[in-house]
Design an enzyme around this catalytic site. Structure first.
Site, PDB file in Angstrom:
ATOM      1  N   CYS A  71       0.846  -1.185   0.000  1.00  0.00           N
ATOM      2  CA  CYS A  71       0.000   0.000   0.000  1.00  0.00           C
ATOM      3  C   CYS A  71       0.886   1.242   0.000  1.00  0.00           C
ATOM      4  CB  CYS A  71      -0.874   0.022   1.242  1.00  0.00           C
ATOM      5  SG  CYS A  71      -1.812  -1.480   1.460  1.00  0.00           S
ATOM      6  N   LYS A 119       3.996  -2.762  -6.759  1.00  0.00           N
ATOM      7  CA  LYS A 119       5.387  -2.532  -7.144  1.00  0.00           C
ATOM      8  C   LYS A 119       6.352  -3.080  -6.114  1.00  0.00           C
ATOM      9  CE  LYS A 119       8.757  -0.834  -9.546  1.00  0.00           C
ATOM     10  NZ  LYS A 119       9.138  -1.638 -10.713  1.00  0.00           N
ATOM     11  N   GLU A 162       2.515 -11.038 -16.404  1.00  0.00           N
ATOM     12  CA  GLU A 162       2.058  -9.981 -15.505  1.00  0.00           C
ATOM     13  C   GLU A 162       1.384  -8.833 -16.244  1.00  0.00           C
ATOM     14  OE1 GLU A 162       6.468  -8.055 -14.545  1.00  0.00           O
ATOM     15  OE2 GLU A 162       4.937  -7.933 -13.024  1.00  0.00           O
ATOM     16  N   LYS A 193       7.204 -11.287 -17.758  1.00  0.00           N
ATOM     17  CA  LYS A 193       6.683 -10.013 -18.271  1.00  0.00           C
ATOM     18  C   LYS A 193       5.364 -10.225 -19.012  1.00  0.00           C
ATOM     19  CE  LYS A 193       8.791  -7.172 -16.540  1.00  0.00           C
ATOM     20  NZ  LYS A 193       9.519  -7.921 -15.656  1.00  0.00           N
ATOM     21  N   GLU A 199      12.391 -14.390 -17.645  1.00  0.00           N
ATOM     22  CA  GLU A 199      11.985 -12.984 -17.529  1.00  0.00           C
ATOM     23  C   GLU A 199      10.954 -12.632 -18.608  1.00  0.00           C
ATOM     24  OE1 GLU A 199      12.140 -10.933 -15.316  1.00  0.00           O
ATOM     25  OE2 GLU A 199      11.790  -8.988 -16.261  1.00  0.00           O
ATOM     26  N   ARG A 216       2.080   1.363  -5.964  1.00  0.00           N
ATOM     27  CA  ARG A 216       2.289   0.430  -4.849  1.00  0.00           C
ATOM     28  C   ARG A 216       1.060  -0.445  -4.608  1.00  0.00           C
ATOM     29  NH1 ARG A 216       6.692   1.783  -1.612  1.00  0.00           N
ATOM     30  NH2 ARG A 216       5.845   0.454  -0.002  1.00  0.00           N
ATOM     31  N   ASN A 232       0.190   0.186   6.195  1.00  0.00           N
ATOM     32  CA  ASN A 232       0.732  -0.735   5.194  1.00  0.00           C
ATOM     33  C   ASN A 232       1.373  -1.882   5.954  1.00  0.00           C
ATOM     34  OD1 ASN A 232       2.013  -2.025   3.042  1.00  0.00           O
ATOM     35  ND2 ASN A 232       3.746  -0.587   3.054  1.00  0.00           N
ATOM     36  N   GLY A 233       0.997  -3.121   5.628  1.00  0.00           N
ATOM     37  CA  GLY A 233       1.577  -4.274   6.324  1.00  0.00           C
ATOM     38  C   GLY A 233       0.486  -5.222   6.762  1.00  0.00           C
ATOM     39  N   TRP A 285      -3.514  -2.039  -1.419  1.00  0.00           N
ATOM     40  CA  TRP A 285      -3.348  -3.326  -2.108  1.00  0.00           C
ATOM     41  C   TRP A 285      -3.819  -4.359  -1.093  1.00  0.00           C
ATOM     42  CZ3 TRP A 285      -0.598  -7.926  -1.565  1.00  0.00           C
ATOM     43  CH2 TRP A 285      -0.479  -8.713  -2.719  1.00  0.00           C
ATOM     44  N   HIS A 301      11.397 -33.301 -21.770  1.00  0.00           N
ATOM     45  CA  HIS A 301      11.105 -34.123 -20.588  1.00  0.00           C
ATOM     46  C   HIS A 301       9.656 -33.948 -20.114  1.00  0.00           C
ATOM     47  CE1 HIS A 301      15.238 -35.391 -20.370  1.00  0.00           C
ATOM     48  NE2 HIS A 301      15.612 -34.125 -20.512  1.00  0.00           N
TER      49      HIS A 301
HETATM   50  O1  M6R Z   1      11.940  -4.623  -5.591  1.00  0.00           O
HETATM   51  P1  M6R Z   1      12.387  -6.010  -5.878  1.00  0.00           P
HETATM   52  O2  M6R Z   1      13.404  -6.074  -6.976  1.00  0.00           O
HETATM   53  O3  M6R Z   1      12.853  -6.754  -4.667  1.00  0.00           O
HETATM   54  O4  M6R Z   1      11.083  -6.739  -6.415  1.00  0.00           O
HETATM   55  C1  M6R Z   1      11.074  -8.101  -6.693  1.00  0.00           C
HETATM   56  C2  M6R Z   1       9.812  -8.495  -7.438  1.00  0.00           C
HETATM   57  O5  M6R Z   1       8.685  -8.223  -6.669  1.00  0.00           O
HETATM   58  C3  M6R Z   1       9.673  -7.758  -8.779  1.00  0.00           C
HETATM   59  O6  M6R Z   1      10.802  -7.935  -9.580  1.00  0.00           O
HETATM   60  C4  M6R Z   1       8.432  -8.268  -9.530  1.00  0.00           C
HETATM   61  O7  M6R Z   1       8.623  -9.601  -9.927  1.00  0.00           O
HETATM   62  C5  M6R Z   1       8.113  -7.376 -10.734  1.00  0.00           C
HETATM   63  N1  M6R Z   1       6.695  -7.147 -10.801  1.00  0.00           N
HETATM   64  C6  M6R Z   1       8.495  -7.983 -12.029  1.00  0.00           C
HETATM   65  O8  M6R Z   1       8.190  -7.158 -13.110  1.00  0.00           O
END
Ligand code: M6R
Length: 611
Positions: A2, A606, A490, A487, A483, A27, A101-102, A75, A506
């Site tokens: 959040c 984020k 998400e 991408k 990666e 966030r 937040n938490g 969030w 496999h």
């Molecule tokens: O801030 P961080 O690099 O620790 O974040 C790690 C992941 O939460 C972050 O890379 C997440 O997978 C992204 N949404 C990927 O695009």
């Protein structure tokens, strides 16, 4: 997760809170709310959905006289993303409001205790329980500050909390335990927020709160206390060199596109001051690591994209740096009692520096007496402060939820580390060609990016109806395949799996059919011939293939795939820096073509500050 902002000063608070919330919206963004002072009491306005819904509700309301307030973008962790669960939450008598937040882990038991005393709750959240608990503590506590501290001492879990109360006009309280919170100190005013961009237009003077600290803010006056006994804590003010322009879209349709296109600049910034030309050629300089012995083994720990950067770097650290390297997902590492021997080091990688699992992994490593190196982007973040040594990736603020330029900067820094350790072990080791090409990479990548943009735009409509995708690669391209798949998932919500190309036979190859395309990374490296065979296996099963390849001797390789995507030729390690934005741009274009919310994909945040 959040986003929180609080303000006490001389300006109308509500517009300023909304502006700050916009910059924190990445966030979390399923609901939002503000609290401000009005007519000697507290006024709370909240709305489900994006911030525009809250803005619409505030229109026409008299709030311009309030110069103290707080806001929240949520969030969801406990309770549906609906208005009644949005923050701020109030105490039973409505005189105390908090944003949080938490997660308060023992909220259920506190709720039962308070219910037995006659409290009734309007939401499903843990936060509301905390607001009621503060109200309950206030009945006996000599001051509001003491009541706040008493309630927080009883709360288990993680929190960044900001509180306002009708009895102390103009004052906001803030406290943190395992969730980010910092203060911005302006002229005649103070801010508190979960992230720096929230108040960046107003001040760059920052006070970082630590776990177990509580702050009381009234206009320009601020004090920090220990949560344990309310004894005063001396804090210093740091200067943050970011500017607002870096945090704005700069003419691009989305932050994500801007951040992809910024990668040449990011590479330059990451290299600046870290490569020195000498008589014997260029050398890597990483002063931060000079006082630390070369680790006998490195354990890389990270999440998501940062994990993929670690996976990409492992081979380099071993082959160029000469350091045996392991890799773990932070949420696994923290619970598996990892064996770390004397002389070994842990390296945590995190863009935000606040990811809860990565931070917990760092703390575990330190408890075991191990040296921790932090690779971080956000200056002053928890990981940056708690690591023994921090190397900043210098990518600038990354706003889009999907991480792009941060991974590029992490890869550059890992390549520099590998070269640095290679130099330290023996100046004869290393890879002069790699360092040379790293230095010319920004210019070459700048020239290549517009062409990649066009290619991605051509391909997206042709593949947008796919419901699933494979991403295949070997060696460092395996990390890039993971990666690429992350991408696509998400951003466009298309199922995608990243696989080591040799592992397909496999089991997963059973899924291949004309509706299940494959994105193959067939770059010009030692494993090209092997990947080529894996592509043949997919083609033999009527699979559609996009192959990311490179020219060799002026010609693209001969692969009978549906789409060839040709990248400039480069050193095998440098090739990844072309392949990464190609994958990012493909996902970006797919998501944009499908009308998805590129910068704020559903269900994501984020900075993942909960487990
Ligand atoms: O801030 P961080 O690099 O620790 O974040 C790690 C992941 O939460 C972050 O890379 C997440 O997978 C992204 N949404 C990927 O695009």
């Amino acid at each position: 997760m959040c986003g929180i902002i609080g303000y006490s000063g001389h300006r109308p608070a509500v517009p300023l809170l909304l502006e700050g919330l916009h910059r924190l919206e990445y966030r979390g963004y399923d609901s939002s709310g503000v609290a401000f002072e009005q007519a000697g009491g507290l006024h709370v306005v909240k709305a489900e959905g994006k911030l525009s819904a809250l803005e619409a509700k505030l229109e026409g309301l008299a709030h311009t006289l309030a110069t103290t307030g707080m806001g929240h973008t949520r969030w969801a962790t406990h309770g549906l993303p609906v208005e009644r669960n949005a923050h701020p939450h109030l105490s039973q008598d409505g005189k105390i409001a908090i944003v949080h937040n938490g997660i308060i882990e023992n909220f259920q038991e506190l709720k039962e205790e308070l219910s037995a005393k006659g409290h009734t709750f309007l939401s499903d959240t843990d936060t509301e329980v905390l607001a009621h608990l503060i109200g309950e503590e206030r009945k006996d506590a000599p001051s509001l500050c003491e009541a706040f501290a008493r309630a927080l001492r009883r709360a288990h879990g993680a929190y960044a909390v900001v509180m306002m109360a009708a009895e102390e006009p103009g004052v906001i309280y803030a406290a943190r335990m395992a969730a980010p919170l910092l203060m911005g100190v302006g002229v005649g005013e103070c801010f508190v927020a979960s992230d720096i961009p929230a108040f960046l237009p107003y001040t760059r003077e920052v006070v970082f709160l630590e776990d177990g600290e509580l702050a009381r803010i009234k206009g320009p006056a601020w004090e920090v206390f220990s949560l344990t006994d309310l004894s005063p804590v001396k804090k210093s003010v740091s200067y943050v060199p970011w500017d607002m322009q870096a945090a704005a879209k700069g003419g691009y349709k989305h932050f994500m596109l801007k951040e992809i296109m910024e990668q040449p600049r990011v590479i330059t910034d990451c290299l600046t001051g870290r490569v020195l030309e000498g008589e014997d050629g260029a050398r890597v300089v990483l002063h931060e690591l000079d006082h630390m012995p070369v680790p006998t083994r490195l354990h890389i720990v990270a999440c998501g994209t940062s994990y993929n950067a670690g996976l990409w770097g492992r081979q380099l650290l071993e082959n160029v740096g000469g350091i045996p390297t392991d890799l773990d997902i932070a949420s696994e590492f923290r619970y598996r009692d990892p064996q770390i021997l004397p002389g070994e080091a842990v390296m945590v990688i995190s863009q935000s520096g606040e990811t809860a699992d990565t931070l917990a992994a760092l703390r575990l490593a330190r408890e075991k007496g191990c040296m921790v190196i932090g690779l971080c982007n956000v200056v002053g973040s928890s990981i940056a402060r708690e690591a023994d040594v921090v190397l900043y990736t210098q990518a600038g603020p990354e706003i889009s939820v999907a991480s792009t330029k941060a991974m590029c900067s992490q890869m550059v820094l890992i390549a520099l580390m590998a070269l640095y350790y290679g130099q330290r072990r023996s100046p004869a080791v290393g890879d002069a060609g790699l360092l040379r090409e790293l230095c010319t990479l920004p210019e070459r990548l700048s020239a290549a990016l517009p062409v990649m943009q066009e290619r991605a735009a051509q391909l997206a409509p042709r593949f947008s109806s796919a419901r699933s995708f494979f991403y295949l690669g070997r060696g460092q391209c395996h990390a890039l395949a993971l990666e690429g798949a992350l991408k696509l998932k998400e951003l466009s919500y298309i199922h995608a799996e990243g696989y080591a190309a040799g592992e397909m036979k496999h089991g997963p190859i059973a899924l291949i059919d004309p509706q299940f395309p494959t994105f193959a990374l067939a770059l010009d490296d030692a494993l090209f011939a092997k990947v080529k065979s894996n592509i043949q296996e997919v083609l033999a099963r009527q699979g559609r293939v996009i192959a990311l390849v490179q020219e060799k001797d002026g010609r693209a390789p001969d692969l009978a795939v549906e789409e060839l995507w040709v990248l400039p030729s480069a050193h095998p390690v440098i090739s990844s820096f072309f392949a990464l934005p190609a994958l990012q741009l493909f996902s970006y274009r797919m998501a944009d073509y499908l009308g998805k919310d590129v910068d704020q994909p559903r269900n994501l945040a984020k900075s993942v500050t909960v487990e």
